[in-house]
Design a protein around this motif. Structure first.
Motif, short mmCIF file in Angstrom:
data_model
loop_
_atom_site.label_atom_id
_atom_site.label_comp_id
_atom_site.label_asym_id
_atom_site.label_seq_id
_atom_site.Cartn_x
_atom_site.Cartn_y
_atom_site.Cartn_z
N LEU A 283 0.51 7.86 -32.82
CA LEU A 283 0.26 8.61 -32.39
C LEU A 283 1.82 7.71 -31.64
N THR A 284 2.55 8.72 -30.80
CA THR A 284 3.69 8.27 -30.72
C THR A 284 3.70 7.79 -28.79
N PRO A 285 3.50 6.02 -28.73
CA PRO A 285 3.95 6.33 -26.83
C PRO A 285 4.95 6.44 -26.43
N ALA A 286 4.95 7.17 -25.32
CA ALA A 286 6.35 6.95 -24.48
C ALA A 286 7.00 6.13 -24.45
N VAL A 287 7.41 5.00 -23.82
CA VAL A 287 8.55 3.93 -24.99
C VAL A 287 8.11 3.64 -26.12
N ASP A 288 8.67 3.95 -27.01
CA ASP A 288 8.52 4.18 -29.24
C ASP A 288 9.56 2.60 -28.88
N THR A 289 9.77 2.11 -28.14
CA THR A 289 11.65 0.73 -29.36
C THR A 289 10.75 -0.77 -28.29
N PHE A 290 10.87 -1.70 -29.32
CA PHE A 290 10.71 -2.53 -28.37
C PHE A 290 11.83 -3.27 -27.26
N ASP A 291 13.53 -2.74 -28.33
CA ASP A 291 14.59 -3.57 -27.56
C ASP A 291 15.06 -1.65 -27.96
N GLY A 292 16.93 -2.25 -28.09
CA GLY A 292 17.52 -0.90 -28.12
C GLY A 292 17.96 -1.26 -29.25
N ARG A 293 19.55 -0.35 -29.11
CA ARG A 293 20.59 -0.66 -31.02
C ARG A 293 20.91 -2.12 -31.44
N ALA A 294 20.62 -2.94 -30.51
CA ALA A 294 21.20 -4.68 -30.75
C ALA A 294 20.27 -5.19 -31.53
N PHE A 295 18.93 -4.54 -31.81
CA PHE A 295 17.97 -5.57 -31.98
C PHE A 295 17.18 -4.06 -33.29
N TYR A 296 17.42 -4.51 -34.39
CA TYR A 296 16.79 -4.01 -35.59
C TYR A 296 16.21 -5.08 -36.45
N ALA A 297 15.63 -4.08 -37.93
CA ALA A 297 15.09 -4.69 -38.91
C ALA A 297 13.63 -5.27 -38.14
N ALA A 298 13.41 -4.94 -37.24
CA ALA A 298 12.40 -6.04 -36.56
C ALA A 298 10.47 -5.81 -37.71
N LYS A 299 10.35 -7.15 -37.50
CA LYS A 299 8.85 -7.43 -37.92
C LYS A 299 8.52 -8.21 -36.99
N THR A 300 6.89 -8.21 -37.25
CA THR A 300 5.95 -9.37 -36.10
C THR A 300 5.39 -10.32 -36.72
N GLY A 301 5.04 -11.45 -36.50
CA GLY A 301 4.33 -12.41 -36.64
C GLY A 301 3.16 -12.58 -35.46
N PHE A 302 2.11 -13.53 -36.23
CA PHE A 302 0.70 -13.66 -35.22
C PHE A 302 0.39 -15.66 -35.22
N ASP A 303 0.00 -15.63 -34.18
CA ASP A 303 -0.29 -17.34 -34.66
C ASP A 303 -1.62 -18.01 -33.66
N GLY A 304 -2.38 -16.78 -33.60
CA GLY A 304 -3.55 -17.15 -33.61
C GLY A 304 -4.17 -16.81 -32.21
N LYS A 305 -3.08 -16.40 -30.81
CA LYS A 305 -2.87 -16.51 -29.82
C LYS A 305 -1.63 -15.08 -29.47
N ASN A 306 -0.53 -15.74 -30.08
CA ASN A 306 0.22 -14.94 -29.83
C ASN A 306 0.97 -13.81 -30.36
N VAL B 59 27.07 8.48 -23.07
CA VAL B 59 26.06 6.65 -23.55
C VAL B 59 26.59 5.67 -24.30
N GLU B 60 26.77 4.67 -24.02
CA GLU B 60 27.46 3.15 -24.95
C GLU B 60 25.61 2.87 -26.08
N MET B 61 25.08 2.32 -25.01
CA MET B 61 23.77 2.11 -25.51
C MET B 61 22.39 2.11 -23.78
N GLU B 62 21.53 2.71 -24.57
CA GLU B 62 21.03 3.19 -22.98
C GLU B 62 19.28 1.75 -23.17
N ARG B 63 18.38 2.11 -22.48
CA ARG B 63 17.32 2.17 -22.17
C ARG B 63 15.96 2.63 -21.37
N PRO B 64 14.91 3.35 -21.95
CA PRO B 64 14.51 4.08 -21.05
C PRO B 64 13.73 3.46 -19.84
#
Length: 490
Positions: A227-250, A413-418
């Motif tokens: 499913l695609t959420p209403a806001v489907d990004t973590f940040d804008g144009r100046a944040f790319y190739a992001a991957k996630t990590g988990f330390d057992g808590k966060n 628009v130069e850059m934007e976030r919803p």
């Protein structure tokens, strides 16, 4: 240069490319890896190509070592006492992309396994794109799954997908139909990543066609639907190739905030308008957000503790009215101008700082926001404009304020976030600045990264047009004395 005092990691003489997170449970730290893009002025004796490992306990202070792995993005897992590293390599003539496999017992010395090299099948997937392998254990199927940036054989060129392969032994892989194939993008969905949080699975990928962001999709099952959420990004144009990590808590998401100025793509205008208007480079500084989950399963982000805690003391910000009808509040200021533009100046912007405040607007057609690195004329600078009517925050930089900008920008628009906004409700602001980097958090749920090159140093400011704005208790924090060992680059 990262001297251990910075909020956002930037290696000396280089840029950080894609981060490959790996949480080392034995050492209770992140032993992440990244692709290093050396600057043109890097001393030849310092340059070491390939993957570099960056170890950290707080996602801000790092110790760095090269690995000897030469290739593109991938993933690292631990099985027993053996670490498995999956990465990709590229052939130029003829063009081809390959998945590669290496093993280690210490995360430092790696042995490549040449016989495990494999490419796209040419049947389900086109051979043009086959990279960024992400490997994880599928407990339900009792198999290893590998996700890849790929392009499927589809009816149109909108064939970017997240490919899927499965294995019993991490060496021989079975081709499966794509895990996710929206048939929207005309490029591979890069740097795929997957994690589970509560009852939801989250698929993360980046794409640079018809948008240029890291996106996520959510599903109750690995079999979808995604499913695609209403806001489907973590940040804008100046944040790319992001991957996630988990330390057992966060859960954290690691992306890069690109620099500008090298014209690596040969796309810059012939006339030099300044670095703000040159094309983005590949790589820059690491930005880390902590992921927060909403009741409906959708995601937001907030600052990590080591960044938000870098400012032990905050001082009140004095405000100097310039235009409009301004009135002093107990802590802050209020203005009203229903048919014009009101603005007020705050203090000078230190090289590293955090500004916090709460903003509240009134007026159906109001536009309000924050100015950065402006002078007393409130002209060229940088503007974060909150636009309730458009449900967004817009970033605008100095050139937009004059005729040359009007000639140059073929878009509004130069850059934007919803962002959804409501009258007479507080908007909580945390704005972090490190030299040219700006990072805005709104309500500890939405992030907006950007760069500021040409118009600085300068002052903070606030503005409102066609309405009223309350600025509540604006404070400014400068970085305190160093309390941790400085970053060590090897």
């Amino acid at each position: 240069m990262d001297n251990g005092k910075n909020l956002f990691y930037t290696p000396e003489y280089a840029k950080t490319g894609d981060v490959i997170p790996f949480y080392n449970e034995k050492e209770r730290r992140f032993d992440n890896f990244y692709l290093k893009n050396w600057n043109p002025d890097a001393p030849r004796e310092r340059v070491v190509y390939g993957w570099h490992r960056i170890s950290t306990t707080d996602n801000r202070y790092y110790t760095e070592l090269p690995t000897g792995i030469h290739g593109g993005t991938g993933s690292v897992i631990r099985v027993g006492e053996t670490y498995h590293l999956f990465y990709c390599t590229f052939d130029a003539n003829p063009p081809a992309q390959w998945v590669r496999h290496a093993v280690s017992t210490d995360l430092e010395h790696w042995r490549d396994i040449p016989e495990d090299k494999f490419g796209a099948d040419g049947v389900i997937y086109k051979t043009s794109d086959w990279r960024d392998p992400f490997v994880f254990w599928n407990e339900e199927e009792k198999k290893w799954w590998m996700l890849l940036a790929a392009r499927e054989n589809a009816p149109t060129e909108r064939n970017g997908c997240v490919a899927l392969c499965a294995s019993d032994d991490l060496s021989r892989w079975e081709y499966r139909k794509p895990l996710y194939a929206p048939r929207k993008n005309q490029a591979a969905n890069e740097c795929p990543d997957l994690f589970r949080m509560g009852d939801w699975y989250y698929l993360v990928y980046s794409n640079y066609t018809d948008g240029f962001c890291t996106y996520y999709r959510m599903a109750r099952s690995l079999n979808g639907p995604w499913l695609t959420p209403a806001v489907d990004t973590f940040d804008g144009r100046a944040f790319y190739a992001a991957k996630t990590g988990f330390d057992g808590k966060n859960h954290y998401v690691y992306g890069w905030n690109p620099t500008r100025g090298e014209d690596g793509w040969k796309f810059d205008p012939a006339k030099d308008y300044g670095r703000n208007y040159r094309s983005w480079n590949w790589g820059g500084s690491i930005i880390v957000h902590r992921i927060v989950q909403h009741e409906d399963g959708s995601l937001g982000v907030c600052p990590i503790e080591s960044v938000s805690g870098a400012f032990a003391e905050y001082g009140g910000m004095k405000l100097q009215p310039l235009t409009g009808e301004w009135a002093a509040l107990k802590e802050g200021a209020s203005c009203r101008w229903e048919d014009g533009y009101s603005c007020v100046l705050g203090g000078e912007i230190p090289e590293i700082c955090c500004m916090k405040t709460k903003l509240q607007y009134h007026g159906e057609n109001a536009v309000f926001g924050i100015a950065l690195h402006v002078d007393e004329d409130m002209a060229e600078g940088y503007y974060l404009a909150f636009e309730p009517w458009h449900r967004r925050i817009q970033f605008r930089s100095g050139l937009r304020m004059n005729e040359e900008g009007g000639k140059m920008f073929p878009y509004a628009v130069e850059m934007e976030r919803p962002l959804k906004l409501r009258e007479r409700e507080d908007v909580e602001i945390e704005l972090y600045v490190q030299d040219t980097i700006g990072l805005l958090y709104v309500n500890r749920d939405l992030a907006f990264s950007f760069r500021m090159y040409d118009q600085k140093p300068g002052r903070f400011g606030f503005f409102v047009e066609n309405g009223a704005l309350d600025i509540k208790a604006p404070v400014l924090g400068e970085q305190q004395a160093q309390t941790k060992e400085e970053t060590r680059n090897v």
